[in-house]
Scaffold this motif. Sequence first.
Motif, short mmCIF file in Angstrom:
data_model
loop_
_atom_site.label_atom_id
_atom_site.label_comp_id
_atom_site.label_asym_id
_atom_site.label_seq_id
_atom_site.Cartn_x
_atom_site.Cartn_y
_atom_site.Cartn_z
N ALA A 67 0.83 -1.21 0.00
CA ALA A 67 0.00 0.00 0.00
C ALA A 67 0.86 1.26 0.00
O ALA A 67 0.52 2.26 -0.64
CB ALA A 67 -0.93 -0.01 1.22
N ASP A 68 1.99 1.21 0.69
CA ASP A 68 2.83 2.40 0.90
C ASP A 68 4.28 1.94 0.81
O ASP A 68 4.79 1.30 1.74
CB ASP A 68 2.50 2.99 2.28
CG ASP A 68 3.31 4.23 2.62
OD1 ASP A 68 4.46 4.36 2.13
OD2 ASP A 68 2.81 5.07 3.38
N ALA B 282 -3.33 3.48 -4.96
CA ALA B 282 -3.29 3.20 -3.53
C ALA B 282 -3.88 4.37 -2.75
O ALA B 282 -4.14 4.25 -1.56
CB ALA B 282 -1.87 2.91 -3.08
N GLU C 165 4.35 -0.13 -5.22
CA GLU C 165 3.21 0.56 -4.64
C GLU C 165 2.01 0.29 -5.54
O GLU C 165 2.08 0.47 -6.76
CB GLU C 165 3.49 2.06 -4.51
CG GLU C 165 2.55 2.73 -3.54
CD GLU C 165 3.14 4.02 -2.98
OE1 GLU C 165 3.79 3.99 -1.92
OE2 GLU C 165 2.95 5.07 -3.63
N ALA D 102 6.88 3.10 3.58
CA ALA D 102 6.59 2.46 4.86
C ALA D 102 6.98 0.98 4.83
O ALA D 102 7.53 0.45 5.81
CB ALA D 102 5.10 2.60 5.18
N HIS E 157 -2.75 7.77 -2.21
CA HIS E 157 -2.03 8.78 -1.41
C HIS E 157 -0.97 9.44 -2.29
O HIS E 157 -0.77 9.02 -3.42
CB HIS E 157 -1.42 8.21 -0.15
CG HIS E 157 -0.26 7.31 -0.39
ND1 HIS E 157 1.02 7.69 -0.21
CD2 HIS E 157 -0.23 6.03 -0.82
CE1 HIS E 157 1.81 6.67 -0.50
NE2 HIS E 157 1.08 5.67 -0.87
N THR F 134 4.34 3.41 -10.85
CA THR F 134 4.42 3.62 -9.40
C THR F 134 5.81 3.22 -8.91
O THR F 134 6.58 2.59 -9.64
CB THR F 134 3.37 2.80 -8.63
OG1 THR F 134 3.63 1.40 -8.85
CG2 THR F 134 1.95 3.12 -9.12
#
Lengths: 139, 139
Positions: free
Chosen positions: B87-88, B137, B133, B91, B139, B114
């Motif tokens: 997702a990130d 997603a 990513e 992170a 963001h 991405t």
Amino acid sequence: MLFGRLNHVGIAVPSMEEAQERYRALFGAGAVGEPVDLPAHGVTACFVSTGNSEIELIAPLGEASPLAAFLEKSPAGAQHHLCFEVADLPAALRALKAEGRRVLGEPRIGAHGTLVAFLHPKDMGGILTEIMEAPHAGH
Amino acid sequence: MLFGRLNHVGIAVPSMEEAQERYRALFGAGAVGEPVDLPAHGVTACFVSTGNSEIELIAPLGEASPLAAFLEKSPAGAQHHLCFEVADLPAALRALKAEGRRVLGEPRIGAHGTLVAFLHPKDMGGILTEIMEAPHAGH
């Protein structure tokens, strides 16, 4: 069109316990199933769900496991095969043979309870390819 | 849970034309996309849809392609990497590094536009692992 969805990616692992631990950390504990011995294939298999597909972790089972030599060459583990679903396994095998692709051995019942067969990597761009009759294919 | 769906299986091929022909025969002409040059990665990539996931055929691009040495060892072609969605990406990289897993190089823009990064096979059970990513997603 012969092949359908990517049912799973087969990954050879030297230790099932260590592999399960790694996949639980990456995909979450709920994604990792219980190992099942498949004596007819000489492997212990454990499926990991990725949501859209699965990873099949396979470790050697028994003295004559076909995985032993594979893992000697790749002791840390490695990608082993790809498995694609077909609607009708005997029909798919006839079509593949007509294209000159070699089938390894006879069709057998696979980990999902349907017929599977393996195609020679030399006829598949170097990829050991499993085909499996899709569960609930309706015939 | 860090990893999500299996975005694609990367397969190294010595000849994109020959590989496209094989995948068209197996999956149908409509499943095989057009090759795209990715100079930042030193490969030409072509996606094949399996319905639930994709195969990324990759052939060497340019003199310094990282695929050249790989194909010397597996001239017929071979499975090269697995790509999972996160997702990130920043992170996920922080969490993976905290677990002691090594990241190869810096995150880059991948074939789907991405951010992607590669993890060292030695920390991933022998599997060269790409994380990307997830598109949209949010963001």
